[in-house]
Design a protein around this motif. Structure first.
Motif, mmCIF file in Angstrom:
data_model
loop_
_atom_site.group_PDB
_atom_site.id
_atom_site.type_symbol
_atom_site.label_atom_id
_atom_site.label_comp_id
_atom_site.label_asym_id
_atom_site.label_seq_id
_atom_site.Cartn_x
_atom_site.Cartn_y
_atom_site.Cartn_z
ATOM 1 N N LEU A 135 30.555 9.313 -22.240
ATOM 2 C CA LEU A 135 29.301 9.423 -21.503
ATOM 3 C C LEU A 135 29.555 9.548 -20.000
ATOM 4 O O LEU A 135 28.891 10.330 -19.310
ATOM 5 N N THR A 137 32.069 10.930 -18.552
ATOM 6 C CA THR A 137 32.501 12.307 -18.309
ATOM 7 C C THR A 137 31.309 13.266 -18.315
ATOM 8 O O THR A 137 31.194 14.149 -17.455
ATOM 9 N N LEU A 138 30.402 13.082 -19.277
ATOM 10 C CA LEU A 138 29.230 13.954 -19.362
ATOM 11 C C LEU A 138 28.302 13.783 -18.155
ATOM 12 O O LEU A 138 27.767 14.763 -17.629
ATOM 13 N N GLN A 141 29.604 15.665 -15.223
ATOM 14 C CA GLN A 141 29.430 17.109 -15.371
ATOM 15 C C GLN A 141 27.978 17.525 -15.153
ATOM 16 O O GLN A 141 27.706 18.528 -14.479
ATOM 17 N N VAL A 142 27.027 16.760 -15.704
ATOM 18 C CA VAL A 142 25.616 17.108 -15.543
ATOM 19 C C VAL A 142 25.194 16.952 -14.088
ATOM 20 O O VAL A 142 24.486 17.803 -13.533
ATOM 21 N N LEU A 232 20.817 11.083 -21.130
ATOM 22 C CA LEU A 232 22.076 10.833 -21.826
ATOM 23 C C LEU A 232 22.134 9.346 -22.159
ATOM 24 O O LEU A 232 21.904 8.501 -21.281
#
Length: 273
Positions: A135, A137-138, A141-142, A232
């Motif tokens: 999470l 990492t995501l 990126q977002v 997320l």
């Protein structure tokens, strides 16, 4: 058994300490080499197996880190900030891996723990689970993909006994969002709204904390702009997932050179700049 890596558990009478002790005892890759508690704790001087409600296992709960670390290769530490700083020094002196899941540390305490990485392996993370680190990492990126018109809010929920807020995991997620945006979290964090606060600050990264019942851990990162939202999420339903991550980190650390690491290193996930 003697040739298996020995693991010491600190704060062994706590929920995470008990979980770790039971999982180490059941794991054929390692052995329980020691158990630590504060001086004067009810478990001090007693056999750990009996304290856990089972048969005696020969591991006596102590309060001297140097003595416990002398026969071990790693220590797993989910205690308090001040205690963790002391354990970091003792682990570095003994040359054993120090896995740190303690949260609520000040910047100075974090620096003191990480500095021990000059002499031994320190793996410190606000959350040891694979899912949460994915999470992180995501979120990075977002945040990098969206412009400043998107508000970011980190929302976390934990059990009524948790003493620090925002949680260590929430701070990890906020840091990832800040890295994605190329800003300093300390300058953009917005916490503790109450009363007439005025409008949300442009570019702010907000934190909201919920405490109640026996919630193991829930984290959401909300990206919101006019007309749409992206959310997320991660839900933990069993604290054993944190223990599993810590055991993975301890075994990973045995083959690493001295340094300060986190779970992204352990899991081989990409890191922010």
């Amino acid at each position: 058994m003697a040739d298996l890596p020995g693991i010491v558990v600190t704060g062994v009478s706590g929920r995470m300490g008990q979980q770790l002790a039971r999982m180490i005892a059941a794991d054929d890759r390692m052995r329980l080499a020691g158990a630590l508690e504060r001086p004067g704790n009810d478990w001090e001087g007693r056999d750990l197996g009996a304290c856990l409600g089972g048969a005696e296992n020969g591991v006596i709960v102590g309060s001297d880190p140097a003595a416990a670390f002398a026969g071990a290769q790693a220590v797993i530490d989910f205690t308090s900030p001040a205690a963790t700083v002391g354990f970091a020094e003792a682990a570095a002196a003994a040359g054993i891996v120090h896995v740190v899941g303690t949260t609520g540390m000040s910047p100075e305490q974090i620096a003191a723990v990480d500095a021990a990485g000059a002499r031994t392996v320190v793996v410190r993370a606000g959350n040891m689970s694979l899912g949460v680190n994915l999470l992180v990492t995501l979120v990075r990126q977002v945040a990098a993909a969206l412009d400043g018109a998107w508000d970011i809010e980190v929302i976390e929920a934990h059990h009524r006994h948790k003493v620090d807020a925002p949680s260590g995991t929430a701070l990890m997620l906020g840091q990832a969002a800040a890295e994605g945006r190329g800003v300093a979290l300390d300058e953009m964090a917005e916490r503790g709204r109450d009363g007439i606060t005025g409008a949300r600050g442009a570019g702010a990264i907000g934190f909201s904390a919920i405490r109640g019942g026996d919630i193991v851990g829930e984290h959401d990162v909300l990206f919101a702009t006019e007309g749409e939202q992206i959310r997320l999420s991660h839900r933990a339903t069993d604290r054993s997932l944190f223990a599993r991550g810590a055991l993975t980190a301890a075994l990973w650390g045995l083959s690493q050179p001295p340094g300060a690491y986190d779970m992204l290193d352990v899991l081989g996930l990409p890191k922010g700049k």
